[in-house]
Design a protein around this motif. Structure first.
Motif, PDB file in Angstrom:
ATOM      1  N   LYS A  70       0.839  -1.206   0.000  1.00 15.30           N
ATOM      2  CA  LYS A  70       0.000   0.000   0.000  1.00 15.30           C
ATOM      3  C   LYS A  70       0.869   1.249   0.000  1.00 15.30           C
ATOM      4  O   LYS A  70       0.637   2.184  -0.743  1.00 15.30           O
ATOM      5  CB  LYS A  70      -0.927   0.009   1.203  1.00 15.30           C
ATOM      6  CG  LYS A  70      -1.807   1.256   1.220  1.00 15.30           C
ATOM      7  CD  LYS A  70      -2.643   1.358   2.458  1.00 15.30           C
ATOM      8  CE  LYS A  70      -3.561   2.551   2.351  1.00 15.30           C
ATOM      9  NZ  LYS A  70      -3.306   3.561   3.344  1.00 15.30           N
ATOM     10  N   ARG A  71       1.905   1.257   0.824  1.00 17.78           N
ATOM     11  CA  ARG A  71       2.788   2.423   0.917  1.00 17.78           C
ATOM     12  C   ARG A  71       3.596   2.628  -0.369  1.00 17.78           C
ATOM     13  O   ARG A  71       3.989   3.745  -0.676  1.00 17.78           O
ATOM     14  CB  ARG A  71       3.709   2.286   2.115  1.00 17.78           C
ATOM     15  CG  ARG A  71       2.963   2.509   3.423  1.00 17.78           C
ATOM     16  CD  ARG A  71       3.874   2.504   4.638  1.00 17.78           C
ATOM     17  NE  ARG A  71       3.090   2.661   5.843  1.00 17.78           N
ATOM     18  CZ  ARG A  71       2.513   1.670   6.512  1.00 17.78           C
ATOM     19  NH1 ARG A  71       2.658   0.434   6.108  1.00 17.78           N
ATOM     20  NH2 ARG A  71       1.803   1.899   7.599  1.00 17.78           N
ATOM     21  N   ALA A  72       3.842   1.557  -1.102  1.00 21.63           N
ATOM     22  CA  ALA A  72       4.578   1.681  -2.367  1.00 21.63           C
ATOM     23  C   ALA A  72       3.744   2.423  -3.402  1.00 21.63           C
ATOM     24  O   ALA A  72       4.291   3.014  -4.332  1.00 21.63           O
ATOM     25  CB  ALA A  72       4.963   0.300  -2.887  1.00 21.63           C
ATOM     26  N   GLY A  73       2.436   2.412  -3.231  1.00 24.82           N
ATOM     27  CA  GLY A  73       1.551   3.141  -4.131  1.00 24.82           C
ATOM     28  C   GLY A  73       1.582   2.589  -5.541  1.00 24.82           C
ATOM     29  O   GLY A  73       1.882   1.421  -5.777  1.00 24.82           O
ATOM     30  N   MET A  74       1.311   3.446  -6.477  1.00 22.56           N
ATOM     31  CA  MET A  74       1.296   3.048  -7.884  1.00 22.56           C
ATOM     32  C   MET A  74       2.731   2.818  -8.337  1.00 22.56           C
ATOM     33  O   MET A  74       3.590   3.663  -8.157  1.00 22.56           O
ATOM     34  CB  MET A  74       0.634   4.132  -8.735  1.00 22.56           C
ATOM     35  CG  MET A  74      -0.846   4.314  -8.440  1.00 22.56           C
ATOM     36  SD  MET A  74      -1.828   2.830  -8.729  1.00 22.56           S
ATOM     37  CE  MET A  74      -1.670   2.666 -10.476  1.00 22.56           C
ATOM     38  N   MET A  75       2.958   1.676  -8.913  1.00 18.69           N
ATOM     39  CA  MET A  75       4.287   1.320  -9.408  1.00 18.69           C
ATOM     40  C   MET A  75       4.200   1.178 -10.929  1.00 18.69           C
ATOM     41  O   MET A  75       3.147   0.823 -11.456  1.00 18.69           O
ATOM     42  CB  MET A  75       4.744  -0.010  -8.798  1.00 18.69           C
ATOM     43  CG  MET A  75       4.796  -0.047  -7.273  1.00 18.69           C
ATOM     44  SD  MET A  75       6.177   0.846  -6.598  1.00 18.69           S
ATOM     45  CE  MET A  75       7.529  -0.202  -7.050  1.00 18.69           C
ATOM     46  N   PRO A  76       5.321   1.420 -11.614  1.00 23.60           N
ATOM     47  CA  PRO A  76       5.293   1.219 -13.066  1.00 23.60           C
ATOM     48  C   PRO A  76       5.121  -0.258 -13.446  1.00 23.60           C
ATOM     49  O   PRO A  76       4.624  -0.580 -14.513  1.00 23.60           O
ATOM     50  CB  PRO A  76       6.645   1.746 -13.537  1.00 23.60           C
ATOM     51  CG  PRO A  76       7.510   1.766 -12.327  1.00 23.60           C
ATOM     52  CD  PRO A  76       6.603   1.902 -11.146  1.00 23.60           C
ATOM     53  N   GLU A  77       5.534  -1.155 -12.563  1.00 25.76           N
ATOM     54  CA  GLU A  77       5.419  -2.596 -12.802  1.00 25.76           C
ATOM     55  C   GLU A  77       4.222  -3.135 -12.013  1.00 25.76           C
ATOM     56  O   GLU A  77       3.908  -2.634 -10.936  1.00 25.76           O
ATOM     57  CB  GLU A  77       6.678  -3.318 -12.308  1.00 25.76           C
ATOM     58  CG  GLU A  77       7.947  -2.881 -12.996  1.00 25.76           C
ATOM     59  CD  GLU A  77       8.149  -3.592 -14.320  1.00 25.76           C
ATOM     60  OE1 GLU A  77       7.343  -4.477 -14.666  1.00 25.76           O
ATOM     61  OE2 GLU A  77       9.121  -3.248 -15.008  1.00 25.76           O
ATOM     62  N   PRO A  78       3.568  -4.179 -12.515  1.00 25.92           N
ATOM     63  CA  PRO A  78       2.484  -4.785 -11.737  1.00 25.92           C
ATOM     64  C   PRO A  78       3.031  -5.406 -10.452  1.00 25.92           C
ATOM     65  O   PRO A  78       4.151  -5.900 -10.421  1.00 25.92           O
ATOM     66  CB  PRO A  78       1.908  -5.852 -12.667  1.00 25.92           C
ATOM     67  CG  PRO A  78       2.944  -6.077 -13.711  1.00 25.92           C
ATOM     68  CD  PRO A  78       3.788  -4.852 -13.787  1.00 25.92           C
ATOM     69  N   ILE A  79       2.216  -5.366  -9.408  1.00 22.67           N
ATOM     70  CA  ILE A  79       2.613  -5.939  -8.117  1.00 22.67           C
ATOM     71  C   ILE A  79       1.894  -7.264  -7.928  1.00 22.67           C
ATOM     72  O   ILE A  79       0.688  -7.375  -8.162  1.00 22.67           O
ATOM     73  CB  ILE A  79       2.289  -4.983  -6.960  1.00 22.67           C
ATOM     74  CG1 ILE A  79       3.139  -3.722  -7.091  1.00 22.67           C
ATOM     75  CG2 ILE A  79       2.530  -5.660  -5.615  1.00 22.67           C
ATOM     76  CD1 ILE A  79       2.863  -2.670  -6.045  1.00 22.67           C
ATOM     77  N   ALA A  80       2.649  -8.270  -7.517  1.00 19.51           N
ATOM     78  CA  ALA A  80       2.089  -9.590  -7.231  1.00 19.51           C
ATOM     79  C   ALA A  80       2.542 -10.001  -5.835  1.00 19.51           C
ATOM     80  O   ALA A  80       3.696  -9.792  -5.464  1.00 19.51           O
ATOM     81  CB  ALA A  80       2.562 -10.605  -8.260  1.00 19.51           C
ATOM     82  N   ILE A  81       1.625 -10.580  -5.071  1.00 19.46           N
ATOM     83  CA  ILE A  81       1.918 -11.047  -3.719  1.00 19.46           C
ATOM     84  C   ILE A  81       1.769 -12.559  -3.715  1.00 19.46           C
ATOM     85  O   ILE A  81       0.760 -13.090  -4.189  1.00 19.46           O
ATOM     86  CB  ILE A  81       0.972 -10.421  -2.681  1.00 19.46           C
ATOM     87  CG1 ILE A  81       1.061  -8.895  -2.728  1.00 19.46           C
ATOM     88  CG2 ILE A  81       1.305 -10.937  -1.274  1.00 19.46           C
ATOM     89  CD1 ILE A  81       0.008  -8.187  -1.898  1.00 19.46           C
ATOM     90  N   PHE A  82       2.786 -13.245  -3.167  1.00 18.91           N
ATOM     91  CA  PHE A  82       2.799 -14.707  -3.150  1.00 18.91           C
ATOM     92  C   PHE A  82       2.814 -15.241  -1.729  1.00 18.91           C
ATOM     93  O   PHE A  82       3.512 -14.704  -0.865  1.00 18.91           O
ATOM     94  CB  PHE A  82       4.033 -15.242  -3.891  1.00 18.91           C
ATOM     95  CG  PHE A  82       4.006 -14.945  -5.355  1.00 18.91           C
ATOM     96  CD1 PHE A  82       3.424 -15.835  -6.243  1.00 18.91           C
ATOM     97  CD2 PHE A  82       4.540 -13.770  -5.846  1.00 18.91           C
ATOM     98  CE1 PHE A  82       3.384 -15.563  -7.597  1.00 18.91           C
ATOM     99  CE2 PHE A  82       4.499 -13.481  -7.200  1.00 18.91           C
ATOM    100  CZ  PHE A  82       3.927 -14.375  -8.083  1.00 18.91           C
ATOM    101  N   ASP A  83       2.072 -16.305  -1.509  1.00 18.27           N
ATOM    102  CA  ASP A  83       2.120 -17.063  -0.259  1.00 18.27           C
ATOM    103  C   ASP A  83       3.353 -17.960  -0.367  1.00 18.27           C
ATOM    104  O   ASP A  83       3.429 -18.816  -1.248  1.00 18.27           O
ATOM    105  CB  ASP A  83       0.841 -17.893  -0.133  1.00 18.27           C
ATOM    106  CG  ASP A  83       0.782 -18.747   1.115  1.00 18.27           C
ATOM    107  OD1 ASP A  83       1.847 -19.089   1.682  1.00 18.27           O
ATOM    108  OD2 ASP A  83      -0.339 -19.099   1.519  1.00 18.27           O
ATOM    109  N   ASP A  84       4.336 -17.765   0.495  1.00 16.83           N
ATOM    110  CA  ASP A  84       5.589 -18.524   0.395  1.00 16.83           C
ATOM    111  C   ASP A  84       5.401 -20.005   0.706  1.00 16.83           C
ATOM    112  O   ASP A  84       6.204 -20.828   0.284  1.00 16.83           O
ATOM    113  CB  ASP A  84       6.654 -17.932   1.327  1.00 16.83           C
ATOM    114  CG  ASP A  84       7.098 -16.548   0.874  1.00 16.83           C
ATOM    115  OD1 ASP A  84       6.947 -16.230  -0.319  1.00 16.83           O
ATOM    116  OD2 ASP A  84       7.600 -15.785   1.722  1.00 16.83           O
ATOM    117  N   ARG A  85       4.353 -20.350   1.416  1.00 16.92           N
ATOM    118  CA  ARG A  85       4.102 -21.765   1.725  1.00 16.92           C
ATOM    119  C   ARG A  85       3.657 -22.531   0.490  1.00 16.92           C
ATOM    120  O   ARG A  85       4.069 -23.654   0.254  1.00 16.92           O
ATOM    121  CB  ARG A  85       3.053 -21.875   2.841  1.00 16.92           C
ATOM    122  CG  ARG A  85       2.771 -23.289   3.330  1.00 16.92           C
ATOM    123  CD  ARG A  85       1.716 -23.309   4.424  1.00 16.92           C
ATOM    124  NE  ARG A  85       0.530 -22.547   4.095  1.00 16.92           N
ATOM    125  CZ  ARG A  85      -0.479 -22.993   3.344  1.00 16.92           C
ATOM    126  NH1 ARG A  85      -0.444 -24.192   2.833  1.00 16.92           N
ATOM    127  NH2 ARG A  85      -1.519 -22.237   3.098  1.00 16.92           N
TER     128      ARG A  85
END
Length: 193
Positions: A27-42
């Motif tokens: 959220k704090r990173a805001g809009m990024m030029p690259e898409p953001i993906a979040i992964f469950d490490d498990r």
């Protein structure tokens, strides 16, 4: 083991840690030029989060960590079912042949105790193999999401599933460093070799 998550902005790792920390970092990173993906490490699978509103709003919407009692508590007005829900014991149906039931019922403590002992013994016996499979599967899911179009992807997957660590590392050596390092960390977590 604490459940961790990792966020990537394109090929760059943005944050890693507890889900709440990663969500707020994204959220704090805001809009990024690259898409953001979040992964469950498990599991290595991508997850979606609703990052609208205040930090408190975001934290309130986060899914609860796995491992807790996933069965909802029954309403007070309903009669209690079998099992000991406060201890996490939940009654479920198991289908066995008559000879299996005869054997289970003849065991000290009855069928439930015998089944719990058998499951615990099987978990101990296959623990390393299960952890290796889970790590390999997590690396595969992560790689498919982040590197499916990278050079040597298919060959790297073959090396991963063949448990050829040297070849795997060679094949992904030219990938972006954060993707490469995370794939290796997922694939070989909890392994000393």
């Amino acid at each position: 083991m604490t459940q961790t998550f990792t966020a990537f902005a394109g090929p760059q790792r943005l944050a890693s840690g507890a889900l709440a920390d990663v969500a707020l970092a994204v959220k704090r990173a805001g809009m990024m030029p690259e898409p953001i993906a979040i992964f469950d490490d498990r599991t290595g699978r991508a997850i979606d989060l609703d990052l609208r509103g205040t930090d408190a709003d975001i934290l309130a919407r986060l899914p609860q960590p796995a491992g807790g009692n996933t069965q909802p508590e029954p309403p007070v007005s309903e009669p209690r079912g079998r099992g000991r829900p406060k201890l996490g014991v939940v009654a479920r149906e198991v289908t066995l042949l008559p000879r299996h039931w005869e054997w289970l019922n003849a065991q000290p403590g009855g069928a439930s105790v015998a089944l719990r002992k058998l499951v615990d013994e099987a978990r101990r016996a296959s623990g390393d193999r299960d952890r290796t499979r889970e790590a390999r599967d997590a690396a595969y899911h992560f790689m498919a999401g982040m590197a499916g179009n990278r050079p040597n992807f298919e060959e790297a997957v073959r090396a991963l599933f063949a448990d050829d660590r040297r070849r795997f590392a060679e094949l992904i050596a030219d990938w972006p460093v954060d993707i490469r390092d995370h794939a290796i960390a997922l694939a070989y977590r909890d392994r000393a070799d």
